[in-house]
Design an enzyme around this catalytic site. Structure first.
Site, PDB file in Angstrom:
ATOM      1  N   THR A 128      32.369  19.757 110.948  1.00 13.99           N
ATOM      2  CA  THR A 128      31.057  20.031 109.967  1.00 13.99           C
ATOM      3  C   THR A 128      31.713  20.652 108.808  1.00 13.99           C
ATOM      4  OG1 THR A 128      29.247  21.454 109.510  1.00 13.99           O
ATOM      5  CG2 THR A 128      30.400  22.197 111.483  1.00 13.99           C
ATOM      6  N   ASP A 129      31.249  20.438 107.761  1.00 21.89           N
ATOM      7  CA  ASP A 129      31.494  21.339 106.204  1.00 21.89           C
ATOM      8  C   ASP A 129      31.104  22.824 106.602  1.00 21.89           C
ATOM      9  OD1 ASP A 129      28.723  21.063 106.298  1.00 21.89           O
ATOM     10  OD2 ASP A 129      28.735  20.049 104.139  1.00 21.89           O
ATOM     11  N   GLU A 130      30.487  23.217 107.403  1.00 19.33           N
ATOM     12  CA  GLU A 130      29.899  24.643 107.609  1.00 19.33           C
ATOM     13  C   GLU A 130      31.000  25.490 108.018  1.00 19.33           C
ATOM     14  OE1 GLU A 130      26.198  25.593 109.484  1.00 19.33           O
ATOM     15  OE2 GLU A 130      25.115  23.718 108.685  1.00 19.33           O
ATOM     16  N   TYR A 155      27.296  29.249 114.915  1.00 20.76           N
ATOM     17  CA  TYR A 155      27.376  27.783 115.094  1.00 20.76           C
ATOM     18  C   TYR A 155      28.776  27.389 114.475  1.00 20.76           C
ATOM     19  CZ  TYR A 155      27.379  23.061 113.490  1.00 20.76           C
ATOM     20  OH  TYR A 155      27.566  21.577 113.367  1.00 20.76           O
ATOM     21  N   LYS A 159      32.252  25.812 115.670  1.00 27.44           N
ATOM     22  CA  LYS A 159      33.143  24.811 115.412  1.00 27.44           C
ATOM     23  C   LYS A 159      34.406  25.137 114.666  1.00 27.44           C
ATOM     24  CE  LYS A 159      31.410  21.234 115.286  1.00 27.44           C
ATOM     25  NZ  LYS A 159      31.552  20.032 116.352  1.00 27.44           N
TER      26      LYS A 159
HETATM   27  P1  NAD Z   1      22.456  16.795 118.463  1.00 22.27           P
HETATM   28  O1  NAD Z   1      22.454  18.148 118.832  1.00 22.27           O
HETATM   29  O2  NAD Z   1      21.816  15.818 117.804  1.00 22.27           O
HETATM   30  O3  NAD Z   1      23.293  16.022 119.762  1.00 22.27           O
HETATM   31  C1  NAD Z   1      24.270  16.608 120.585  1.00 22.27           C
HETATM   32  C2  NAD Z   1      24.635  15.863 121.866  1.00 22.27           C
HETATM   33  O4  NAD Z   1      25.502  16.538 122.653  1.00 22.27           O
HETATM   34  C3  NAD Z   1      23.200  15.758 122.744  1.00 22.27           C
HETATM   35  O5  NAD Z   1      23.072  14.556 122.938  1.00 22.27           O
HETATM   36  C4  NAD Z   1      23.548  16.803 123.824  1.00 22.27           C
HETATM   37  O6  NAD Z   1      22.904  16.436 125.024  1.00 22.27           O
HETATM   38  C5  NAD Z   1      24.958  16.877 123.903  1.00 22.27           C
HETATM   39  N1  NAD Z   1      25.557  17.995 124.605  1.00 22.27           N
HETATM   40  C6  NAD Z   1      25.592  19.217 124.377  1.00 22.27           C
HETATM   41  N2  NAD Z   1      26.067  19.930 124.988  1.00 22.27           N
HETATM   42  C7  NAD Z   1      26.781  19.219 125.908  1.00 22.27           C
HETATM   43  C8  NAD Z   1      27.432  19.582 126.792  1.00 22.27           C
HETATM   44  N3  NAD Z   1      28.074  20.764 127.414  1.00 22.27           N
HETATM   45  N4  NAD Z   1      28.199  18.396 127.656  1.00 22.27           N
HETATM   46  C9  NAD Z   1      28.046  16.968 127.079  1.00 22.27           C
HETATM   47  N5  NAD Z   1      27.043  16.849 126.185  1.00 22.27           N
HETATM   48  C10 NAD Z   1      26.539  17.927 125.561  1.00 22.27           C
HETATM   49  O7  NAD Z   1      23.963  16.918 117.331  1.00 22.27           O
HETATM   50  P2  NAD Z   1      24.220  15.766 115.985  1.00 22.27           P
HETATM   51  O8  NAD Z   1      23.675  16.459 114.825  1.00 22.27           O
HETATM   52  O9  NAD Z   1      24.317  14.570 116.325  1.00 22.27           O
HETATM   53  O10 NAD Z   1      25.665  16.473 115.808  1.00 22.27           O
HETATM   54  C11 NAD Z   1      26.805  15.886 116.556  1.00 22.27           C
HETATM   55  C12 NAD Z   1      28.052  16.330 116.091  1.00 22.27           C
HETATM   56  O11 NAD Z   1      28.314  16.195 114.799  1.00 22.27           O
HETATM   57  C13 NAD Z   1      28.375  17.985 116.235  1.00 22.27           C
HETATM   58  O12 NAD Z   1      29.650  18.378 116.783  1.00 22.27           O
HETATM   59  C14 NAD Z   1      27.838  18.554 115.033  1.00 22.27           C
HETATM   60  O13 NAD Z   1      28.642  19.823 114.828  1.00 22.27           O
HETATM   61  C15 NAD Z   1      28.633  17.450 114.140  1.00 22.27           C
HETATM   62  N6  NAD Z   1      28.043  17.464 112.858  1.00 22.27           N
HETATM   63  C16 NAD Z   1      26.447  17.342 112.558  1.00 22.27           C
HETATM   64  C17 NAD Z   1      26.096  17.131 111.306  1.00 22.27           C
HETATM   65  C18 NAD Z   1      24.442  17.064 111.097  1.00 22.27           C
HETATM   66  O14 NAD Z   1      23.876  17.113 109.991  1.00 22.27           O
HETATM   67  N7  NAD Z   1      23.743  17.017 112.239  1.00 22.27           N
HETATM   68  C19 NAD Z   1      26.874  17.106 110.248  1.00 22.27           C
HETATM   69  C20 NAD Z   1      28.339  17.503 110.516  1.00 22.27           C
HETATM   70  C21 NAD Z   1      28.704  17.476 111.564  1.00 22.27           C
HETATM   71  O1  DAU Z   2      26.302  20.687 107.048  1.00 25.98           O
HETATM   72  C1  DAU Z   2      26.282  20.093 108.050  1.00 25.98           C
HETATM   73  C2  DAU Z   2      25.518  20.736 109.191  1.00 25.98           C
HETATM   74  O2  DAU Z   2      24.214  20.255 108.778  1.00 25.98           O
HETATM   75  C3  DAU Z   2      25.711  20.389 110.596  1.00 25.98           C
HETATM   76  O3  DAU Z   2      26.935  21.072 111.029  1.00 25.98           O
HETATM   77  C4  DAU Z   2      24.704  21.095 111.487  1.00 25.98           C
HETATM   78  O4  DAU Z   2      24.730  20.794 112.861  1.00 25.98           O
HETATM   79  C5  DAU Z   2      23.408  20.333 111.170  1.00 25.98           C
HETATM   80  O5  DAU Z   2      22.180  20.976 111.982  1.00 25.98           O
HETATM   81  C6  DAU Z   2      23.344  20.797 109.725  1.00 25.98           C
HETATM   82  O6  DAU Z   2      22.889  22.478 109.233  1.00 25.98           O
HETATM   83  P1  DAU Z   2      22.040  23.204 108.398  1.00 25.98           P
HETATM   84  O7  DAU Z   2      21.617  24.362 108.619  1.00 25.98           O
HETATM   85  O8  DAU Z   2      22.320  22.861 107.009  1.00 25.98           O
HETATM   86  O9  DAU Z   2      20.678  22.072 108.653  1.00 25.98           O
HETATM   87  P2  DAU Z   2      19.049  22.349 109.141  1.00 25.98           P
HETATM   88  O10 DAU Z   2      18.258  21.040 108.854  1.00 25.98           O
HETATM   89  O11 DAU Z   2      18.671  23.201 109.976  1.00 25.98           O
HETATM   90  O12 DAU Z   2      18.758  23.204 107.530  1.00 25.98           O
HETATM   91  C7  DAU Z   2      18.989  22.634 106.204  1.00 25.98           C
HETATM   92  C8  DAU Z   2      18.406  23.365 105.105  1.00 25.98           C
HETATM   93  O13 DAU Z   2      16.976  23.571 105.193  1.00 25.98           O
HETATM   94  C9  DAU Z   2      19.054  24.752 105.499  1.00 25.98           C
HETATM   95  O14 DAU Z   2      19.434  25.231 104.132  1.00 25.98           O
HETATM   96  C10 DAU Z   2      17.888  25.546 105.829  1.00 25.98           C
HETATM   97  C11 DAU Z   2      16.630  24.871 105.571  1.00 25.98           C
HETATM   98  N1  DAU Z   2      15.459  24.906 106.495  1.00 25.98           N
HETATM   99  C12 DAU Z   2      15.904  24.600 107.896  1.00 25.98           C
HETATM  100  C13 DAU Z   2      14.729  24.526 108.748  1.00 25.98           C
HETATM  101  C14 DAU Z   2      14.949  23.920 110.293  1.00 25.98           C
HETATM  102  C15 DAU Z   2      14.302  25.539 106.004  1.00 25.98           C
HETATM  103  O15 DAU Z   2      14.087  25.785 105.150  1.00 25.98           O
HETATM  104  N2  DAU Z   2      13.299  25.315 106.923  1.00 25.98           N
HETATM  105  C16 DAU Z   2      13.604  25.013 108.274  1.00 25.98           C
HETATM  106  O16 DAU Z   2      12.372  25.116 108.976  1.00 25.98           O
END
Ligand code: NAD
Ligand code: DAU
Length: 340
Positions: A128-130, A155, A159
């Site tokens: 992730t970019d985070e 988190y 990562k």
């Molecule tokens: P998500 O939380 O929707 O899904 C995670 C999945 O992993 C779930 O299906 C869960 O059951 C499974 N999981 C959790 N623990 C596990 C374990 N111990 N063994 C096997 N499976 C397990 O997550 P997402 O948003 O789809 O993110 C997927 C990946 O992409 C993550 O690695 C996250 O860091 C990365 N990522 C997410 C975002 C975003 O915006 N959501 C952006 C950049 C990178």
């Molecule tokens: O940048 C990539 C990341 O994006 C991934 O690595 C993470 O897995 C994914 O969850 C996401 O992280 P963020 O923290 O950026 O996403 P989230 O949707 O939780 O929040 C987006 C923005 O909105 C953040 O600045 C916090 C804000 N927010 C979030 C929630 C849940 C609110 O203002 N209110 C809320 O209730």
């Protein structure tokens, strides 16, 4: 010639789930294995349509269960691993960091050991970019692959730790790896604890939308299908050992995102409720995707087309998210937002 075997971890979640569907449809010549523990974030109902396909397989396993993972890898001899499984929600990492270390760090290390043992052709670690920390509000600054890692939340620290292990397995053992670092995703099957699906589902139910702080924090949004295409490209063509940033230059403040959803759904902005800020809330993320573009990637969606498609998907698939928000999620929501 035998079929290639691709292991996708976390394929019952949001991005992994979209990737599983994309791969099963695009590559009938590959055997696709979805490995997932089915935590609160995983569900298989999304895969009802592909379950009947001969090239889709599901394995319920914990990535941190060393013995079981070793056994599976020895048996199936995967060619490629694309590793999505993780604890992914920043707010949950603030209240319960331990599971993030177990799954994201230890789980990744177990998979690396297993991949090394059988000699996979490629291990793509979806990060992730985070991990880069935060940027200030100067619109000319971006995260590049050379930006130092400065994670701020439990988190992102977990990562970044897993990224370092992946790098080390390449440097020490020559494991063929890539690390991808994508910006915020949105699209179908996004779990409604995250900002965009939380806003859509709550606005549709005429409930208030909690916006942290002043709503001016910026995220760089990418449609999940564009992320999937990038992973596919990196898996096949990425240069071993390289990191690739993924993002489409779609920066928006949180308030802009919430307002766009409210106006598209023709509801009122009185639903916006400013609540206490997230601890350690990163100000801004923004990706420079030049390196990936040079490899041949181009996003299909901009934010306007992507958010319109996503809102329509949530309108058309109410039963999917309603079943989530009426279950154990209710307790999570009350605990998370009454603490604020
Ligand atoms: P998500 O939380 O929707 O899904 C995670 C999945 O992993 C779930 O299906 C869960 O059951 C499974 N999981 C959790 N623990 C596990 C374990 N111990 N063994 C096997 N499976 C397990 O997550 P997402 O948003 O789809 O993110 C997927 C990946 O992409 C993550 O690695 C996250 O860091 C990365 N990522 C997410 C975002 C975003 O915006 N959501 C952006 C950049 C990178
Ligand atoms: O940048 C990539 C990341 O994006 C991934 O690595 C993470 O897995 C994914 O969850 C996401 O992280 P963020 O923290 O950026 O996403 P989230 O949707 O939780 O929040 C987006 C923005 O909105 C953040 O600045 C916090 C804000 N927010 C979030 C929630 C849940 C609110 O203002 N209110 C809320 O209730």
């Amino acid at each position: 010639m035998s079929k290639k075997k691709i292991l996708i971890t976390g394929g019952a979640g949001f991005i992994g789930g979209n990737f599983v569907q994309y791969m099963v449809e695009k590559y009938p010549q590959y055997d696709i294995y979805n490995l997932d523990l089915l935590t609160y974030a995983g569900d298989l109902t999304k895969h009802q349509d592909i379950e009947k396909k001969g090239n889709y397989h599901f394995v319920k396993l914990d990535i941190a269960d060393r013995e079981a993972i070793m056994e599976l890898f020895e048996k199936e001899k995967f060619d490629f691993v694309t590793h999505f499984a993780a604890e992914s929600h920043v707010d949950r990492s603030i209240t319960e960091p331990e599971i993030f270390v177990r799954t994201n760090v230890l789980g990744t290390q177990v998979l690396l050991d297993a991949a090394k043992r059988i000699g996979v052709k490629k291990f793509v670690h979806v990060s992730t970019d985070e991990v880069y920390g935060e940027l200030d509000f100067d619109p000319k600054t971006f995260f590049t692959e050379e930006t130092p890692l400065e994670p701020n939340s439990p988190y992102s620290a977990s990562k970044a730790s897993s990224d370092l292990l992946v790098r080390a397995y390449h440097e020490t053992f020559g494991l063929p790896v890539n690390i991808t670092r994508c910006s915020n995703n949105y699209g179908p099957y996004h779990f409604p604890e995250k900002l965009i699906p939380l806003t859509i589902s709550r606005v549709l139910n005429d409930q208030t939308v909690p916006v942290y702080g002043n709503g001016k924090n910026i995220r760089d949004w990418l449609h999940v299908l564009d992320h999937c295409k990038a992973i596919d490209l990196v898996m096949h063509d990425g240069v071993n050992g390289e990191v690739y940033n993924i993002g489409g230059h779609n920066e928006r403040t949180n308030l802009e995102v919430v307002r766009t959803i409210i106006s598209t759904l023709e509801k009122s902005e009185v639903l916006i409720e400013f609540v206490n800020d997230r601890l350690g809330h990163d100000k801004r993320y923004a990706i420079d995707p030049t390196k990936l573009e040079k490899l041949g990637w181009k996003p299909e969606f901009n934010f306007e087309t992507g958010i319109a498609q996503t809102i329509q998907w949530y309108l058309d698939n109410k039963e999917w998210w309603e079943q989530i928000i009426s279950g154990e999620y209710k307790g999570y929501f009350e605990k998370q937002y009454t603490m604020k």
